[in-house]
Design an enzyme around this catalytic site. Structure first.
Site, PDB file in Angstrom:
ATOM      1  N   LYS A 192       1.669  19.532  -2.789  1.00  0.00           N
ATOM      2  CA  LYS A 192       1.913  18.577  -1.706  1.00  0.00           C
ATOM      3  C   LYS A 192       2.695  17.370  -2.225  1.00  0.00           C
ATOM      4  O   LYS A 192       3.688  16.953  -1.625  1.00  0.00           O
ATOM      5  CB  LYS A 192       0.581  18.104  -1.109  1.00  0.00           C
ATOM      6  CG  LYS A 192       0.725  16.950  -0.139  1.00  0.00           C
ATOM      7  CD  LYS A 192      -0.599  16.508   0.436  1.00  0.00           C
ATOM      8  CE  LYS A 192      -1.307  15.443  -0.369  1.00  0.00           C
ATOM      9  NZ  LYS A 192      -0.710  14.099  -0.314  1.00  0.00           N
ATOM     10  N   ASN A 193       2.243  16.802  -3.324  1.00  0.00           N
ATOM     11  CA  ASN A 193       2.858  15.561  -3.784  1.00  0.00           C
ATOM     12  C   ASN A 193       4.235  15.769  -4.416  1.00  0.00           C
ATOM     13  O   ASN A 193       4.921  14.801  -4.739  1.00  0.00           O
ATOM     14  CB  ASN A 193       1.929  14.827  -4.764  1.00  0.00           C
ATOM     15  CG  ASN A 193       0.733  14.228  -4.038  1.00  0.00           C
ATOM     16  OD1 ASN A 193       0.685  14.224  -2.813  1.00  0.00           O
ATOM     17  ND2 ASN A 193      -0.228  13.722  -4.796  1.00  0.00           N
ATOM     18  N   ARG A 204       1.389   7.901   4.467  1.00  0.00           N
ATOM     19  CA  ARG A 204       2.087   6.899   3.651  1.00  0.00           C
ATOM     20  C   ARG A 204       3.379   7.419   3.036  1.00  0.00           C
ATOM     21  O   ARG A 204       4.360   6.700   2.908  1.00  0.00           O
ATOM     22  CB  ARG A 204       1.186   6.524   2.470  1.00  0.00           C
ATOM     23  CG  ARG A 204       0.357   5.356   2.615  1.00  0.00           C
ATOM     24  CD  ARG A 204      -0.390   5.162   1.316  1.00  0.00           C
ATOM     25  NE  ARG A 204       0.470   4.603   0.273  1.00  0.00           N
ATOM     26  CZ  ARG A 204       0.828   3.340   0.220  1.00  0.00           C
ATOM     27  NH1 ARG A 204       0.425   2.497   1.112  1.00  0.00           N
ATOM     28  NH2 ARG A 204       1.606   2.907  -0.747  1.00  0.00           N
ATOM     29  N   ARG A 217      -3.205  -0.690  -0.945  1.00  0.00           N
ATOM     30  CA  ARG A 217      -2.060   0.170  -1.299  1.00  0.00           C
ATOM     31  C   ARG A 217      -0.703  -0.489  -0.987  1.00  0.00           C
ATOM     32  O   ARG A 217       0.001  -0.090  -0.041  1.00  0.00           O
ATOM     33  CB  ARG A 217      -2.184   1.534  -0.631  1.00  0.00           C
ATOM     34  CG  ARG A 217      -3.442   2.265  -1.057  1.00  0.00           C
ATOM     35  CD  ARG A 217      -3.451   3.705  -0.649  1.00  0.00           C
ATOM     36  NE  ARG A 217      -2.559   4.527  -1.460  1.00  0.00           N
ATOM     37  CZ  ARG A 217      -2.339   5.818  -1.228  1.00  0.00           C
ATOM     38  NH1 ARG A 217      -2.915   6.414  -0.221  1.00  0.00           N
ATOM     39  NH2 ARG A 217      -1.541   6.504  -1.999  1.00  0.00           N
ATOM     40  N   ILE A 238      -7.335   3.442 -10.875  1.00  0.00           N
ATOM     41  CA  ILE A 238      -6.084   3.426 -10.091  1.00  0.00           C
ATOM     42  C   ILE A 238      -6.330   2.758  -8.733  1.00  0.00           C
ATOM     43  O   ILE A 238      -5.570   1.896  -8.304  1.00  0.00           O
ATOM     44  CB  ILE A 238      -5.524   4.850  -9.881  1.00  0.00           C
ATOM     45  CG1 ILE A 238      -5.481   5.623 -11.207  1.00  0.00           C
ATOM     46  CG2 ILE A 238      -4.148   4.793  -9.217  1.00  0.00           C
ATOM     47  CD1 ILE A 238      -4.485   5.157 -12.214  1.00  0.00           C
TER      48      ILE A 238
HETATM   49  C1  UD1 Z   1       0.559   9.036  -5.276  1.00  0.00           C
HETATM   50  C2  UD1 Z   1      -0.078  10.261  -4.653  1.00  0.00           C
HETATM   51  C3  UD1 Z   1      -1.576  10.045  -4.450  1.00  0.00           C
HETATM   52  C4  UD1 Z   1      -2.212   9.629  -5.773  1.00  0.00           C
HETATM   53  C5  UD1 Z   1      -1.485   8.441  -6.383  1.00  0.00           C
HETATM   54  C6  UD1 Z   1      -1.993   8.105  -7.779  1.00  0.00           C
HETATM   55  C7  UD1 Z   1       1.721  11.153  -3.316  1.00  0.00           C
HETATM   56  C8  UD1 Z   1       2.260  11.440  -1.967  1.00  0.00           C
HETATM   57  N1  UD1 Z   1       0.554  10.511  -3.375  1.00  0.00           N
HETATM   58  O1  UD1 Z   1       0.382   7.961  -4.352  1.00  0.00           O
HETATM   59  O2  UD1 Z   1      -2.126  11.287  -4.009  1.00  0.00           O
HETATM   60  O3  UD1 Z   1      -3.562   9.280  -5.545  1.00  0.00           O
HETATM   61  O4  UD1 Z   1      -0.089   8.742  -6.505  1.00  0.00           O
HETATM   62  O5  UD1 Z   1      -1.876   9.193  -8.627  1.00  0.00           O
HETATM   63  O6  UD1 Z   1       2.306  11.525  -4.319  1.00  0.00           O
HETATM   64  N2  UD1 Z   1       1.043   0.084  -6.480  1.00  0.00           N
HETATM   65  C9  UD1 Z   1       1.424  -1.233  -6.319  1.00  0.00           C
HETATM   66  N3  UD1 Z   1       2.612  -1.490  -5.676  1.00  0.00           N
HETATM   67  C10 UD1 Z   1       3.424  -0.494  -5.219  1.00  0.00           C
HETATM   68  C11 UD1 Z   1       3.020   0.845  -5.382  1.00  0.00           C
HETATM   69  C12 UD1 Z   1       1.821   1.111  -6.029  1.00  0.00           C
HETATM   70  O7  UD1 Z   1       0.723  -2.147  -6.735  1.00  0.00           O
HETATM   71  O8  UD1 Z   1       4.479  -0.800  -4.653  1.00  0.00           O
HETATM   72  C13 UD1 Z   1      -0.229   0.402  -7.168  1.00  0.00           C
HETATM   73  C14 UD1 Z   1      -1.245   1.105  -6.287  1.00  0.00           C
HETATM   74  O9  UD1 Z   1      -2.007   0.205  -5.532  1.00  0.00           O
HETATM   75  C15 UD1 Z   1      -2.076   1.857  -7.326  1.00  0.00           C
HETATM   76  C16 UD1 Z   1      -1.051   2.207  -8.403  1.00  0.00           C
HETATM   77  O10 UD1 Z   1       0.053   1.344  -8.194  1.00  0.00           O
HETATM   78  O11 UD1 Z   1      -3.048   1.021  -7.887  1.00  0.00           O
HETATM   79  C17 UD1 Z   1      -0.582   3.627  -8.397  1.00  0.00           C
HETATM   80  O12 UD1 Z   1      -0.170   3.993  -7.087  1.00  0.00           O
HETATM   81  P1  UD1 Z   1       1.037   5.003  -6.842  1.00  0.00           P
HETATM   82  O13 UD1 Z   1       1.235   5.824  -8.074  1.00  0.00           O
HETATM   83  O14 UD1 Z   1       2.198   4.276  -6.312  1.00  0.00           O
HETATM   84  O15 UD1 Z   1       0.441   5.925  -5.684  1.00  0.00           O
HETATM   85  P2  UD1 Z   1       1.249   6.629  -4.528  1.00  0.00           P
HETATM   86  O16 UD1 Z   1       2.614   7.002  -4.993  1.00  0.00           O
HETATM   87  O17 UD1 Z   1       1.098   5.879  -3.273  1.00  0.00           O
END
Ligand code: UD1
Length: 417
Positions: free
Chosen positions: A22-23, A92, A121, A326
């Site tokens: 999926k991801n 998202r 998030r 995380i």
């Molecule tokens: C992706 C996955 C999700 C998984 C997550 C962490 C997809 C579609 N989803 O989500 O299933 O749980 O990775 O492995 O691939 N953060 C910020 N600012 C930002 C973006 C992220 O502070 O602009 C923080 C988040 O709050 C979190 C960390 O970075 O603490 C990691 O998040 P991120 O890797 O970005 O998660 P997603 O890509 O949303």
């Protein structure tokens, strides 16, 4: 709204295959917008989230057709620039259309995704990266309004590792004028899959599988022809299911090299794991041993397996701890697991699980994709009947999970209400 009625306990036995990730497929579908013409993506799972991304691409003017896991995306007339709130709020990952739309049309209007059940998030890193590549970004009435003449290569240094922001930046940099350097890029296999797909489309990218990715922008990206990697989280969920039910299963069509952290934890907890090419056999012990886990970015233990491992450890012998680094609030499954009789104490981002000899089936509610699969694991290990409400969450990320688990000996009935 469907619910699952599950009778336990049921040790799992047999063989189960894994669908495409999926991801990985969601950013790949968005990346198709970088090219003009027909992209073909294989091994596409039939998931609710994939359906949501298809709707998004349709809205942007692309024409999609799907047949037996092969998704064709024709972007010849994909001239839309707006991703509306109604779709982004349901998923998202819709925000992935920001970079390709901006890079191709010089403009994008994408709804802000907002928070979710496990915390705020934010998307600040996505926006920072677009600005570093020359875009003007404004937030207005709940929407991101981004514009540029043409994106230009730049340096993007992420203060923390983000899967989404890394994928977004790689897509934007692919059509930028000049070279971009991304530091502290996420190392998840789904990022490597995106890089591989873009390299196949003629984009020059260095630093695959490293935290420093260099993208040499091009003026035209060829349509994608790519096969999606296996879904490691689905595979790991099955492995945890074998562990908690004392089963013996063979997981096929998976990539064990992506599952090292979870396999190490399951082995510590008493499982026997044999790994072969594209398959893994997982045998659960009579009763798991307690263990301590910290979620981390890849190659660490994935946050997307945290709910399932907590569910599995509820009946382990001893006291386990699971620290969530995380998403510190990602514990909506804990109150539901307590309804099965689990003894779990939360102390900030630390869950302390005192193993109990058995769980008892209970009515519970699914709150997100992975929390739901944790509840299914608990139900298959528990004595008696469980009802899980709101299983639409699970359909977002697992293709017909009840059929796959029933073929392994589970007793799960989907009831439409
Ligand atoms: C992706 C996955 C999700 C998984 C997550 C962490 C997809 C579609 N989803 O989500 O299933 O749980 O990775 O492995 O691939 N953060 C910020 N600012 C930002 C973006 C992220 O502070 O602009 C923080 C988040 O709050 C979190 C960390 O970075 O603490 C990691 O998040 P991120 O890797 O970005 O998660 P997603 O890509 O949303």
């Amino acid at each position: 709204m469907d619910k699952f009625v599950i009778d336990g306990p049921t040790p799992l036995h047999g063989s189960v295959s894994v669908h495409g990730a999926k991801n990985a497929v969601l950013p790949l579908m968005a990346a198709a917008l970088l090219a003009r013409g027909k992209s073909v993506i294989e091994n596409v799972p039939d998931l609710r989230d994939v359906g949501t991304m298809v709707k998004m691409l349709d809205l942007l003017g692309a024409v999609t057709t799907s047949n037996e896991g092969v998704l064709t995306i024709d972007t010849t007339h994909a001239d839309g620039i707006e991703a509306p709130y109604e779709l982004v709020r349901t998923m998202r990952a819709s925000i992935y259309v920001l970079a390709p739309t901006l890079a191709v049309h010089g403009r994008a209007r994408v709804s802000m995704p907002g928070g979710c059940a496990w915390g705020p998030r934010p998307i600040d890193l996505h926006l920072m990266a677009m600005e570093k590549l020359g875009a003007k970004v404004e937030l207005s009435h709940g929407y991101i309004e981004a514009s540029c003449d043409r994106l230009r290569g730049g340096e993007v240094n992420f203060p923390i590792s983000s899967v989404g922001a890394t994928a977004q930046t790689i897509m934007a940099a692919s059509l930028a004028d000049g070279t971009s350097v991304i530091r502290n890029a996420a190392l998840e296999p789904e990022i490597t899959d995106l890089i591989d797909a873009l390299i196949e489309c003629g984009v020059e990218i260095e630093g695959r599988d490293t935290s420093r990715v260099v993208v040499h922008g091009t003026t035209s990206v060829k349509p994608l022809r790519h096969r999606v990697i296996p879904d490691r989280i689905e595979a790991e969920t099955f492995a945890a299911a074998a562990a908690v039910t004392g089963g013996d299963i063979t997981i096929t069509d998976c990539d064990p090299s992506h599952m090292g952290a979870v396999f190490a934890v399951l082995e510590r907890a008493g499982c026997t794991i044999e790994v072969g090419p594209n398959r893994a056999r997982v045998r659960g012990p009579k009763r798991m041993h307690a263990t301590d886990i910290v979620t981390r970015e890849y190659p660490g233990f994935p946050t997307d397996m945290q709910a399932q491992i907590i569910a599995a450890l509820c009946t382990a012998n001893g006291v386990s701890t699971v620290k969530e680094t995380i998403y510190p609030d990602r514990f909506t499954h804990v109150p539901e697991l307590r309804r099965f009789g689990a003894d779990i104490r939360l102390d900030g981002n630390l869950a302390v699980i005192r193993g109990v000899p058995t769980l008892g089936g209970a009515p519970v509610m699914a709150t997100d994709i992975r929390a739901s699969s944790g509840l299914i694991l608990a139900a298959m290990a528990a004595q008696g009947r469980t009802e899980i409400l709101r299983v639409y969450h699970i359909d977002r990320g697992y293709q017909r999970i009840e059929s796959k688990l029933n073929a392994l000996g589970a007793r799960i009935e989907r009831v439409s209400q």
